[in-house]
Design a protein around this motif. Structure first.
Motif, PDB file in Angstrom:
ATOM      1  N   ILE A  29      13.864  48.490  16.050  1.00 42.47           N
ATOM      2  CA  ILE A  29      13.768  49.491  17.118  1.00 42.47           C
ATOM      3  C   ILE A  29      12.636  50.474  16.840  1.00 42.47           C
ATOM      4  O   ILE A  29      11.826  50.784  17.723  1.00 42.47           O
ATOM      5  N   LEU A  30      12.581  50.975  15.623  1.00 37.36           N
ATOM      6  CA  LEU A  30      11.555  51.964  15.287  1.00 37.36           C
ATOM      7  C   LEU A  30      10.163  51.346  15.313  1.00 37.36           C
ATOM      8  O   LEU A  30       9.219  51.954  15.802  1.00 37.36           O
ATOM      9  N   GLY A  31      10.023  50.126  14.800  1.00 39.08           N
ATOM     10  CA  GLY A  31       8.775  49.399  14.880  1.00 39.08           C
ATOM     11  C   GLY A  31       7.579  50.221  14.435  1.00 39.08           C
ATOM     12  O   GLY A  31       7.544  50.768  13.325  1.00 39.08           O
ATOM     13  N   PRO A  32       6.566  50.355  15.314  1.00 42.53           N
ATOM     14  CA  PRO A  32       5.344  51.082  14.926  1.00 42.53           C
ATOM     15  C   PRO A  32       5.565  52.582  14.748  1.00 42.53           C
ATOM     16  O   PRO A  32       4.692  53.262  14.218  1.00 42.53           O
ATOM     17  N   LYS A  33       6.695  53.090  15.187  1.00 43.62           N
ATOM     18  CA  LYS A  33       6.974  54.528  15.065  1.00 43.62           C
ATOM     19  C   LYS A  33       7.817  54.845  13.840  1.00 43.62           C
ATOM     20  O   LYS A  33       8.398  55.928  13.751  1.00 43.62           O
ATOM     21  N   LEU A  34       7.882  53.913  12.882  1.00 45.76           N
ATOM     22  CA  LEU A  34       8.749  54.097  11.718  1.00 45.76           C
ATOM     23  C   LEU A  34       8.387  55.355  10.940  1.00 45.76           C
ATOM     24  O   LEU A  34       9.272  56.072  10.459  1.00 45.76           O
ATOM     25  N   PHE A  35       7.113  55.623  10.824  1.00 49.49           N
ATOM     26  CA  PHE A  35       6.670  56.776  10.039  1.00 49.49           C
ATOM     27  C   PHE A  35       6.275  57.951  10.932  1.00 49.49           C
ATOM     28  O   PHE A  35       5.504  58.820  10.526  1.00 49.49           O
ATOM     29  N   ALA A  36       6.817  57.965  12.139  1.00 48.05           N
ATOM     30  CA  ALA A  36       6.594  59.086  13.059  1.00 48.05           C
ATOM     31  C   ALA A  36       7.946  59.555  13.586  1.00 48.05           C
ATOM     32  O   ALA A  36       8.351  59.202  14.693  1.00 48.05           O
ATOM     33  N   PRO A  37       8.698  60.304  12.764  1.00 44.76           N
ATOM     34  CA  PRO A  37      10.063  60.721  13.164  1.00 44.76           C
ATOM     35  C   PRO A  37      10.105  61.448  14.504  1.00 44.76           C
ATOM     36  O   PRO A  37      11.125  61.376  15.202  1.00 44.76           O
ATOM     37  N   SER A  38       9.058  62.135  14.862  1.00 42.89           N
ATOM     38  CA  SER A  38       9.064  62.861  16.130  1.00 42.89           C
ATOM     39  C   SER A  38       9.126  61.920  17.326  1.00 42.89           C
ATOM     40  O   SER A  38       9.491  62.341  18.431  1.00 42.89           O
ATOM     41  N   GLN A  39       8.783  60.654  17.128  1.00 38.27           N
ATOM     42  CA  GLN A  39       8.782  59.684  18.222  1.00 38.27           C
ATOM     43  C   GLN A  39      10.041  58.822  18.251  1.00 38.27           C
ATOM     44  O   GLN A  39      10.167  57.969  19.134  1.00 38.27           O
ATOM     45  N   TRP A  40      10.951  59.019  17.289  1.00 40.22           N
ATOM     46  CA  TRP A  40      12.120  58.156  17.227  1.00 40.22           C
ATOM     47  C   TRP A  40      13.007  58.275  18.457  1.00 40.22           C
ATOM     48  O   TRP A  40      13.573  57.277  18.922  1.00 40.22           O
ATOM     49  N   GLY A  41      13.119  59.477  18.993  1.00 41.01           N
ATOM     50  CA  GLY A  41      14.010  59.666  20.134  1.00 41.01           C
ATOM     51  C   GLY A  41      13.613  58.841  21.340  1.00 41.01           C
ATOM     52  O   GLY A  41      14.481  58.417  22.130  1.00 41.01           O
TER      53      GLY A  41
END
Length: 639
Positions: A29-41
């Motif tokens: 689910i997190l995919g490319p946003k794994l290291f961008a916690p602000s984008q997890w939502g």
């Protein structure tokens, strides 16, 4: 003789596999946003269907103009055409799903309009039109008036050679599909064995020899330069005044196959589906996106009898073989003869205007899907479109020609419009129903199974977590949308999961009643329950599969979620419920049969007390009234 060895249970392994599964789903689910916690939502969103959000749903029935059912290739092409239409209006979340053999369900989120309904239900027609003007993408530039000469022309140089060498590509072929996928450059040549103009020959690979007469050599390519240019090539004197004004107004953006139509007032399909008028269009020309001015249609898609993709027997390259009926063959022969005699030699000499005028644009739904250059007169109605195609490109062009040759009549069966407020109310009602069902199952589990209710509730929570993650993954990667019927399938899944642990717990309690210790009872009860659970879930999954295959509309959503949660139930029971019971059986609370554990041997009416419980928590057996009566009769006076 040694006793047979028994494999010891390893609940830790099963729980570890469950943890790995959940972590893998989270990473997916997190995919490319794994290291961008602000984008997890933004990643953890469930796609909502029409009835839970807002928008318009149109159910179309497709049939050929003769009333026959369409083929699968024609239906697939129709899906691509309609997706291009709807998404081109700005509805990026629109979906087109085929159902059965002749139904298309178009879902447009947001506020629907009558224009959208008319757009998706219009028939897409195939046209063969001569290219009159072409200009590379960029700012709109005014083309000279019809009486003026072209603004630029590649004149031959003073030195001449006996023949023109077409080593550079002599093709200028816009190759945009209805979905905006660019194809390679294309040429159209007579089919093998067909006679053509004796002054030129064209091989299947597309390299052509010029006429025997001497022609000046020209360094410019016969196709427009792929570099950005504001120059229009062709002949504006052949374009009528109104179409020339639209051409000057039009700005084509790369990949745009629908939005451009609103720029020139093509609000419906009538203008570009009229074969008797000149039109403008957008497309890819030799690697550069640009705009076209096209002549009236000399040949129409209904005159195409067959289109097949295959490998050339001479060059081992993919090509599309095209056949026309009698009327189409005659019109195509006249068109190709005129273009070849008027423009081919100039195109070979490097005149970019003639190179454009020597092209025939094949348009579907107003978009240029291919624009091959004529390599010779094509009598007989049999031609080959070549251009170093890949198999996928040749197959796509084949399907577009097939779809255009037998255009589908799309009849609107149902139109459903849902407001945002109604969708929200339905979503709330579904969530409330799910919460009530879950609450009742939890109350029953604790009331009837006492301590084992902890395992039941945790099993439901784990199943709910995996289901949520699965739906989010499907939304991200499969454009899945959850409808009200799908929520009904999730609610039913609560009962399926509850049924699984009820079966296991009852088998376990039966083993306790037989007088077995808890640890052996856990394993023997699991062996008895496992088969029943698998059979029950298999029947449920097969029912969901058949329902999904034969049903249409929202019922498919119910069947889909039912099948999905049935698989999740098996995962939870095998990787969580049973391993947790195995672990709990090793504790003092459950292992000694505490009255609140749900496994109290006295309450269950065990035949014999557990041997492991005699010393620590002896089981008090109720006195037998018959034995007491016998003792009294033997000793009337008491002791």
């Amino acid at each position: 003789m040694a006793a047979p060895s028994r494999s010891a249970p390893h609940p830790g392994r099963a729980l570890f596999l469950l943890l790995v599964l959940i972590v893998a789903m989270l990473l997916g689910i997190l995919g490319p946003k794994l290291f961008a916690p602000s984008q997890w939502g933004h990643r953890f969103k469930v796609g909502l269907g029409l009835d839970l959000s807002s928008g318009t749903q149109v159910t179309l029935q497709a049939q050929t103009l003769t009333g026959k059912p369409p083929s699968s290739d024609e239906m697939n092409a129709a899906v691509g055409v309609i997706e291009s239409r709807v998404n081109g209006t700005g509805n990026s979340g629109a979906q087109v799903q085929p159902q059965g053999t002749n139904l298309l369900v178009v879902t447009v989120p947001g506020k629907g309009s009558q224009q959208t309904i008319q757009l998706v239900s219009s028939t897409a027609l195939l046209m063969f039109r001569q290219v009159l003007l072409w200009q590379g993408s960029g700012a709109a530039t005014t083309v000279p008036s019809a009486n003026a000469s072209p603004s630029a022309s590649a004149s031959p140089s003073g030195s001449a050679t006996p023949t023109a060498s077409p080593t550079s590509s002599a093709t200028a072929s816009p190759t945009a599909s209805a979905t905006g996928t660019a194809k390679t450059s294309a040429k159209i040549v007579p089919a093998a064995g067909a006679s053509s103009s004796p002054s030129a020959t064209a091989s299947a690979s597309g390299s052509a020899s010029a006429s025997p007469s001497a022609s000046p050599s020209a360094s410019p390519s016969a196709s427009p330069s792929p570099s950005t240019s504001s120059t229009a090539f062709g002949n504006p004197s052949l374009v009528n005044k109104n179409v020339l004004a639209l051409f000057n107004k039009l700005v084509c953006k790369p990949g745009d196959t629908q939005a451009w139509k609103s720029q020139v007032g093509y609000q419906n399909t009538t203008p570009y589906n009229n074969p008797d008028v000149q039109v403008v269009a957008c497309g890819n020309n030799g690697g550069q996106w640009g705009k076209f001015a096209l002549d009236v249609a000399k040949v129409q898609g209904t005159q195409v009898t067959s289109a097949t993709a295959g490998l050339s027997t001479t060059s081992n390259q993919w090509q599309v073989n095209l056949s026309l009926n009698g009327a189409g063959a005659s019109a195509f022969s006249t068109l190709t003869s005129r273009l070849y005699s008027n423009y081919y030699a100039g195109a070979q000499a490097g005149d970019q205007n003639d190179a454009i005028l020597n092209q025939v644009a094949i348009t579907l739904d107003g978009n240029v899907v291919s624009s091959p250059q004529i390599q010779g007169a094509i009598p007989g109605g049999n031609a080959q479109i070549t251009g170093n195609f890949t198999q996928a490109e040749a197959t796509q062009l084949q399907n577009e020609l097939k779809f255009g040759s037998v255009p589908l009549d799309l009849k609107t069966l149902f139109v459903t419009s849902v407001s945002a407020q109604v969708g929200r109310n339905q979503l709330d009602a579904g969530l409330i129903a799910a919460a009530i069902g879950l609450f009742l199952v939890v109350v029953y589990a604790f009331f009837y199974y006492r301590g084992l209710g902890i395992v039941s509730v945790c099993s439901l929570l784990i199943a709910g977590l995996i289901t949520y993650l699965a739906v989010v993954l499907l939304t991200l990667y499969q454009n899945f949308t959850l409808e009200l019927a799908g929520i009904a399938g999730l609610i039913v899944a609560i009962g399926i999961t509850a049924d699984s642990f009820v079966v296991y717990f009852e088998r376990l309690r039966d083993e306790v009643r037989e007088g077995k210790q808890l640890r052996p009872a856990v394993e023997s009860g699991w062996k008895r329950a496992r088969r029943t659970i698998l059979v029950s879930d298999t029947v449920s999954f097969l029912a969901a599969l058949l329902l999904y295959y034969f049903a249409i509309g929202e019922v498919k959503g119910f069947a889909y979620t039912l099948g999905l949660t049935t698989i999740i139930d098996i995962v939870v029971v095998f990787l969580f419920t049973k391993p947790m019971v195995t672990l709990l059986a090793r504790t003092r609370f459950f292992g000694n049969g505490h009255p609140m554990s749900g496994l109290d041997p006295v309450r269950l009416g065990a035949k014999t007390p557990w041997r492991s419980s005699v010393r620590r928590n002896p089981v008090r057996r109720r006195p037998d009234p018959a034995a007491r009566t016998t003792a009294s009769s033997q000793d009337p006076g008491g002791s």
